[in-house]
Design a protein around this motif. Sequence first.
Motif, PDB file in Angstrom:
ATOM      1  N   ILE A 150       0.846  -1.195   0.000  1.00 27.04           N
ATOM      2  CA  ILE A 150       0.000   0.000   0.000  1.00 27.04           C
ATOM      3  C   ILE A 150       0.883   1.248   0.000  1.00 27.04           C
ATOM      4  N   ARG A 151       1.935   1.216   0.799  1.00 29.09           N
ATOM      5  CA  ARG A 151       2.857   2.361   0.838  1.00 29.09           C
ATOM      6  C   ARG A 151       3.492   2.599  -0.545  1.00 29.09           C
ATOM      7  N   VAL A 163      -7.186   0.711   5.248  1.00 27.98           N
ATOM      8  CA  VAL A 163      -7.364   2.161   5.371  1.00 27.98           C
ATOM      9  C   VAL A 163      -6.389   2.708   6.407  1.00 27.98           C
ATOM     10  N   ALA A 164      -6.280   2.000   7.527  1.00 34.15           N
ATOM     11  CA  ALA A 164      -5.364   2.439   8.594  1.00 34.15           C
ATOM     12  C   ALA A 164      -3.926   2.484   8.078  1.00 34.15           C
ATOM     13  N   GLU A 165      -3.593   1.518   7.247  1.00 35.26           N
ATOM     14  CA  GLU A 165      -2.234   1.480   6.702  1.00 35.26           C
ATOM     15  C   GLU A 165      -1.982   2.677   5.766  1.00 35.26           C
ATOM     16  N   ALA A 166      -2.936   2.961   4.917  1.00 37.33           N
ATOM     17  CA  ALA A 166      -2.793   4.118   4.021  1.00 37.33           C
ATOM     18  C   ALA A 166      -2.754   5.416   4.826  1.00 37.33           C
ATOM     19  N   PHE A 167      -3.572   5.477   5.857  1.00 35.81           N
ATOM     20  CA  PHE A 167      -3.587   6.665   6.735  1.00 35.81           C
ATOM     21  C   PHE A 167      -2.209   6.868   7.369  1.00 35.81           C
ATOM     22  N   ALA A 168      -1.589   5.762   7.771  1.00 35.79           N
ATOM     23  CA  ALA A 168      -0.258   5.832   8.379  1.00 35.79           C
ATOM     24  C   ALA A 168       0.791   6.330   7.375  1.00 35.79           C
ATOM     25  N   CYS A 169       0.466   6.221   6.084  1.00 34.28           N
ATOM     26  CA  CYS A 169       1.359   6.742   5.038  1.00 34.28           C
ATOM     27  C   CYS A 169       0.975   8.168   4.633  1.00 34.28           C
ATOM     28  N   GLY A 170       0.150   8.813   5.426  1.00 31.55           N
ATOM     29  CA  GLY A 170      -0.172  10.215   5.178  1.00 31.55           C
ATOM     30  C   GLY A 170      -1.409  10.461   4.333  1.00 31.55           C
ATOM     31  N   GLN A 171      -2.134   9.405   3.980  1.00 24.01           N
ATOM     32  CA  GLN A 171      -3.352   9.577   3.184  1.00 24.01           C
ATOM     33  C   GLN A 171      -4.514   9.901   4.127  1.00 24.01           C
ATOM     34  N   THR A 172      -5.192  11.024   3.897  1.00 20.63           N
ATOM     35  CA  THR A 172      -6.237  11.417   4.856  1.00 20.63           C
ATOM     36  C   THR A 172      -7.656  11.388   4.279  1.00 20.63           C
ATOM     37  N   GLY A 188      -8.361  19.071 -16.062  1.00 20.68           N
ATOM     38  CA  GLY A 188      -8.735  19.949 -14.960  1.00 20.68           C
ATOM     39  C   GLY A 188      -9.275  19.293 -13.705  1.00 20.68           C
ATOM     40  N   ALA A 189      -9.158  17.979 -13.586  1.00 19.86           N
ATOM     41  CA  ALA A 189      -9.628  17.318 -12.348  1.00 19.86           C
ATOM     42  C   ALA A 189      -8.977  17.959 -11.126  1.00 19.86           C
ATOM     43  N   THR A 190      -9.770  18.131 -10.070  1.00 19.11           N
ATOM     44  CA  THR A 190      -9.193  18.590  -8.794  1.00 19.11           C
ATOM     45  C   THR A 190      -9.220  17.477  -7.751  1.00 19.11           C
ATOM     46  N   ILE A 191     -10.070  16.462  -7.985  1.00 18.22           N
ATOM     47  CA  ILE A 191     -10.106  15.285  -7.110  1.00 18.22           C
ATOM     48  C   ILE A 191     -10.070  14.056  -8.018  1.00 18.22           C
ATOM     49  N   VAL A 192      -9.095  13.175  -7.801  1.00 20.91           N
ATOM     50  CA  VAL A 192      -9.098  11.898  -8.514  1.00 20.91           C
ATOM     51  C   VAL A 192      -9.438  10.798  -7.513  1.00 20.91           C
ATOM     52  N   ARG A 193     -10.296   9.867  -7.946  1.00 23.10           N
ATOM     53  CA  ARG A 193     -10.806   8.815  -7.051  1.00 23.10           C
ATOM     54  C   ARG A 193     -10.142   7.495  -7.425  1.00 23.10           C
ATOM     55  N   ILE A 194      -9.182   7.076  -6.619  1.00 24.07           N
ATOM     56  CA  ILE A 194      -8.345   5.948  -7.026  1.00 24.07           C
ATOM     57  C   ILE A 194      -8.386   4.807  -6.014  1.00 24.07           C
ATOM     58  N   GLY A 195      -8.835   3.656  -6.489  1.00 27.19           N
ATOM     59  CA  GLY A 195      -8.922   2.475  -5.644  1.00 27.19           C
ATOM     60  C   GLY A 195      -7.877   1.437  -6.004  1.00 27.19           C
ATOM     61  N   THR A 196      -8.099   0.775  -7.145  1.00 27.61           N
ATOM     62  CA  THR A 196      -7.260  -0.345  -7.574  1.00 27.61           C
ATOM     63  C   THR A 196      -5.763  -0.047  -7.539  1.00 27.61           C
ATOM     64  N   ALA A 197      -5.360   1.111  -8.007  1.00 25.32           N
ATOM     65  CA  ALA A 197      -3.926   1.423  -8.092  1.00 25.32           C
ATOM     66  C   ALA A 197      -3.290   1.567  -6.712  1.00 25.32           C
ATOM     67  N   ILE A 198      -4.112   1.720  -5.673  1.00 24.40           N
ATOM     68  CA  ILE A 198      -3.574   1.826  -4.303  1.00 24.40           C
ATOM     69  C   ILE A 198      -3.748   0.506  -3.546  1.00 24.40           C
ATOM     70  N   PHE A 199      -4.964  -0.026  -3.582  1.00 27.80           N
ATOM     71  CA  PHE A 199      -5.282  -1.179  -2.723  1.00 27.80           C
ATOM     72  C   PHE A 199      -5.216  -2.516  -3.458  1.00 27.80           C
ATOM     73  N   GLY A 200      -5.125  -2.470  -4.770  1.00 33.49           N
ATOM     74  CA  GLY A 200      -5.093  -3.697  -5.560  1.00 33.49           C
ATOM     75  C   GLY A 200      -6.467  -4.018  -6.129  1.00 33.49           C
ATOM     76  N   GLY A 201      -6.547  -5.136  -6.817  1.00 33.54           N
ATOM     77  CA  GLY A 201      -7.802  -5.509  -7.475  1.00 33.54           C
ATOM     78  C   GLY A 201      -8.855  -5.919  -6.457  1.00 33.54           C
TER      79      GLY A 201
END
Length: 231
Positions: free
Chosen positions: A4-5, A43-52, A212-225
């Motif tokens: 995840i990191r 989620v806790a792991e991603a949060f620990a990597c600074g993702q809020t 011009g996106a200001t928010i990108v919503r990314i699941g798979t590329a962070i947490f996997g399939g």
Amino acid sequence: MNTIRDHLESVREQIAAAESAAGRPAGSVRLLAVSKTFPAEDVAEAFACGQTCFGENRVQELASKVPVLPAEIEWHLIGSLQSNKAAKAASLASWIHSVDSEKLVRKISAAADALGRTVNILFEVNSGEENKTGFRSADALRASLEAGLALPGIRVRGLMTMAPLGSDEPALHRVFAALRTQRDALEREFGIELPELSMGMSGDFREAIAEGATIVRIGTAIFGGRTYPAH
Ligand SMILES: *Cc1c(COP(=O)(O)O)cnc(C)c1O
């Protein structure tokens, strides 16, 4: 290896590269980590990597995660919302990306106002035949936006869309540019600012950032399939 990191780091680098390629300031795109179907531990792991900021697409799953995770997390509801769940959603999420009816705007407003909360809302625009959610009619969107501007408990922040599955690169650019154009027109018509464009997922966030996106919503590329679809 901490996947995840590593994935988060790689996604952040790719976002920065896309910002720079588009001539946009560093940090102008916010990364929303879409944690649907993944356990609270991830989620806790991603949060620990600074993702809020985290996104969920179901109210029930959101409700199960919010109480067991740090209060500093900013939760976004990104999946289609039935109006009978609007009050629950308004009590849990600080952003709702998937507002697609005036009825829903009113329910979210009433619930948020009763709780003394302000919920940031985005109107979802339907960009493809096979997508079931989002406004199809520009007039209906305009009417809901107008209603939303006058209501307490909510802040209208912009628009959201999903590109049709299987779009090629030119089609992605067209869909995302169209959302930006629609946003610009609404800003002019109502004399307001709609600063947020929520567009771009794991497979198409570069094109979205270019448009011009200001928010990108990314699941798979962070947490996997995901082992099962969460739509
Ligand atoms: C699942 C989902 C995403 C993330 O999709 P990925 O392809 O896994 O990045 C983004 N937006 C919405 C509305 C979703 O439901």
